[in-house]
Design a protein around this motif. Sequence first.
Motif, PDB file in Angstrom:
ATOM      1  N   GLY A  41       1.095  -0.981   0.364  1.00 33.47           N
ATOM      2  CA  GLY A  41       0.142   0.032   0.014  1.00 33.47           C
ATOM      3  C   GLY A  41       0.877   1.448  -0.069  1.00 33.47           C
ATOM      4  O   GLY A  41       0.649   2.135  -0.677  1.00 33.47           O
ATOM      5  N   CYS A  42       1.818   1.385   0.739  1.00 32.08           N
ATOM      6  CA  CYS A  42       2.643   2.809   0.953  1.00 32.08           C
ATOM      7  C   CYS A  42       4.001   2.791  -0.173  1.00 32.08           C
ATOM      8  O   CYS A  42       4.822   4.422  -0.446  1.00 32.08           O
ATOM      9  CB  CYS A  42       2.769   2.460   2.039  1.00 32.08           C
ATOM     10  SG  CYS A  42       5.074   1.717   1.825  1.00 32.08           S
TER      11      CYS A  42
ATOM     12  N   ILE B 282       7.067   2.214  -0.286  1.00 27.17           N
ATOM     13  CA  ILE B 282       8.618   2.226   0.445  1.00 27.17           C
ATOM     14  C   ILE B 282       9.195   1.310   0.343  1.00 27.17           C
ATOM     15  O   ILE B 282      10.847   2.046  -0.573  1.00 27.17           O
ATOM     16  CB  ILE B 282       8.252   2.239   1.785  1.00 27.17           C
ATOM     17  CG1 ILE B 282       9.739   3.539   2.050  1.00 27.17           C
ATOM     18  CG2 ILE B 282       7.847   1.891   2.443  1.00 27.17           C
ATOM     19  CD1 ILE B 282       9.494   4.945   2.806  1.00 27.17           C
TER      20      ILE B 282
ATOM     21  N   LYS C  40      -0.543  -8.078  -5.444  1.00 27.36           N
ATOM     22  CA  LYS C  40      -1.469  -6.527  -5.548  1.00 27.36           C
ATOM     23  C   LYS C  40      -0.777  -5.900  -5.191  1.00 27.36           C
ATOM     24  O   LYS C  40      -0.374  -6.140  -3.430  1.00 27.36           O
ATOM     25  CB  LYS C  40      -2.995  -6.904  -5.358  1.00 27.36           C
ATOM     26  CG  LYS C  40      -3.594  -7.804  -5.878  1.00 27.36           C
ATOM     27  CD  LYS C  40      -5.465  -7.887  -5.082  1.00 27.36           C
ATOM     28  CE  LYS C  40      -6.266  -8.685  -6.169  1.00 27.36           C
ATOM     29  NZ  LYS C  40      -7.207  -9.278  -5.910  1.00 27.36           N
ATOM     30  N   MET C  41      -0.893  -4.821  -5.283  1.00 27.64           N
ATOM     31  CA  MET C  41      -0.198  -3.558  -4.565  1.00 27.64           C
ATOM     32  C   MET C  41      -0.728  -2.175  -5.787  1.00 27.64           C
ATOM     33  O   MET C  41      -1.707  -2.250  -6.534  1.00 27.64           O
ATOM     34  CB  MET C  41       1.490  -3.908  -5.585  1.00 27.64           C
ATOM     35  CG  MET C  41       1.779  -3.427  -6.827  1.00 27.64           C
ATOM     36  SD  MET C  41       3.161  -3.604  -7.259  1.00 27.64           S
ATOM     37  CE  MET C  41       4.109  -5.616  -6.862  1.00 27.64           C
ATOM     38  N   SER C  42      -0.521  -1.142  -5.047  1.00 29.41           N
ATOM     39  CA  SER C  42      -1.030  -0.115  -5.065  1.00 29.41           C
ATOM     40  C   SER C  42      -0.834   0.899  -6.149  1.00 29.41           C
ATOM     41  O   SER C  42       0.827   0.549  -6.686  1.00 29.41           O
ATOM     42  CB  SER C  42      -1.140   0.989  -4.504  1.00 29.41           C
ATOM     43  OG  SER C  42      -2.257   0.932  -3.320  1.00 29.41           O
ATOM     44  N   ILE C  43      -1.631   0.790  -7.663  1.00 30.87           N
ATOM     45  CA  ILE C  43      -0.906   1.340  -8.490  1.00 30.87           C
ATOM     46  C   ILE C  43      -0.392   2.929  -8.891  1.00 30.87           C
ATOM     47  O   ILE C  43       0.646   2.979  -9.577  1.00 30.87           O
ATOM     48  CB  ILE C  43      -2.797   1.551  -9.772  1.00 30.87           C
ATOM     49  CG1 ILE C  43      -1.952   0.911 -10.985  1.00 30.87           C
ATOM     50  CG2 ILE C  43      -3.347   2.483  -9.421  1.00 30.87           C
ATOM     51  CD1 ILE C  43      -2.871   0.520 -12.549  1.00 30.87           C
ATOM     52  N   LYS C  44      -0.626   3.485  -7.619  1.00 37.51           N
ATOM     53  CA  LYS C  44       0.260   4.657  -7.829  1.00 37.51           C
ATOM     54  C   LYS C  44       1.783   4.685  -7.025  1.00 37.51           C
ATOM     55  O   LYS C  44       2.392   5.149  -7.854  1.00 37.51           O
ATOM     56  CB  LYS C  44      -0.437   4.914  -6.024  1.00 37.51           C
ATOM     57  CG  LYS C  44       0.197   6.168  -5.636  1.00 37.51           C
ATOM     58  CD  LYS C  44      -0.602   7.059  -4.763  1.00 37.51           C
ATOM     59  CE  LYS C  44       0.139   8.862  -4.730  1.00 37.51           C
ATOM     60  NZ  LYS C  44       0.041   9.678  -5.279  1.00 37.51           N
TER      61      LYS C  44
END
Lengths: 308, 105
Positions: free
Chosen positions: B45-46, B48, B62-66
Amino acid sequence: MAIKGVLRPGFAQVRVLDMKEAIIHYRDRIGLTVVSTEADGRVYLKAYDEFDRHSIILRECDEAGIDYMSFKVDNEESLNHYEEQIRKAGFDVTPVEAGEQPGVGRRIHFTAPTGHRFDLYVQMELSNNGPMTNNPDVSQLDPTGMKAIRFDHCLLYGRDLDGTQNLFVDILGFSVSEQVIDDDTGMVIATFLTCSNKAHDLALVRHDEDGKLHHVSFLVEDWSAIRDAADIMTRYDISRDIGPTRHGITRGQTIYFFDPSGNRNEVFAGGYHFYPDNPVRIWQASSVGKAIFYYERELNDRFMTVVT
Amino acid sequence: MEKEKFQISIKGLDEKIICEEDEALLTALEKQGFAKIPVGCRKGGCGICKIKILEGEFKIGKMSIKHVSLAERKMNFSLACKTFPKSDLRLEIFKKNNKVITIRA
């Protein structure tokens, strides 16, 4: 002043990467109850000691974070008043029709200067398994998991902290309970806002990116409940940030941990009672370690950098 | 059955770490205390713990596309917390917020 106007945090809509994993986390680990799953895929949950229908909404998305946080207002007159005042201050206010969320009346939403969307609303259906009201036992539903009592507050990160703080204080009638300020310039780095008798209902940290979520917090009963939550985190290999520890700010006892999408959660217990005549408690940035993590007396790397 | 173990090498470092199949790279890095890769949410999500895989086969969760766009995924960028080796790997760690990556002596 008796609690009028904005009463309390009502609900938060959180984005999750995988709904199945999120439900296991929020229901089985934190101990919320799933109220409903709607046609648009959103899942509504509540804590056992909340009267209202729901307090956490999960929305599956390819980016973690928070969609909005909503506050419950005492009556329609207040809602109309806030709508007018927020508009007058130059913000766009968008109405949200009753029923956009099941059981919830009309809302208004606005985007604060830190880029966060907030909602205000008056009406929400009561839950049929909330706290009992007739010769009430301590709970109607047996608490499970971490035994979260209620959704408590959020900490949000963004640039124009002063702007969002002013909106909540000047228009919505919140009080500042504590602040962290830069030793030299006096710039506010973090601010803790309350609309109630709690030490904080909303906290803000100045950050170089807008609209970010630091954590969604759940109240638990006491220090023993914090320990039991920590046991669950290890038992189920939940990603832990820090704790059990205590905050200098609010004096609450805490664990920070992450949901399966990387959104930070908190279990929070205690904290002092706030009254609107209390002076603001100020922390110099040079003492920020103790302010945030009272026992460690230093921030961990993640506190200022890891957000969704 | 014994889990398959892969060797992970990191650009700029001599030492290698071992990562089991179905083990996230970040988990192996944290567990072995080898390279202090920035550790955040550990859940995609983050952003880093962003890395780029330079050589080798892997799968991702799954990971944030951002933090890792679809275009970046095609270029083998990933997050260590959501990257699982299918062979020996060579990778590069990106630091974020100017945090220094320190190596255990």
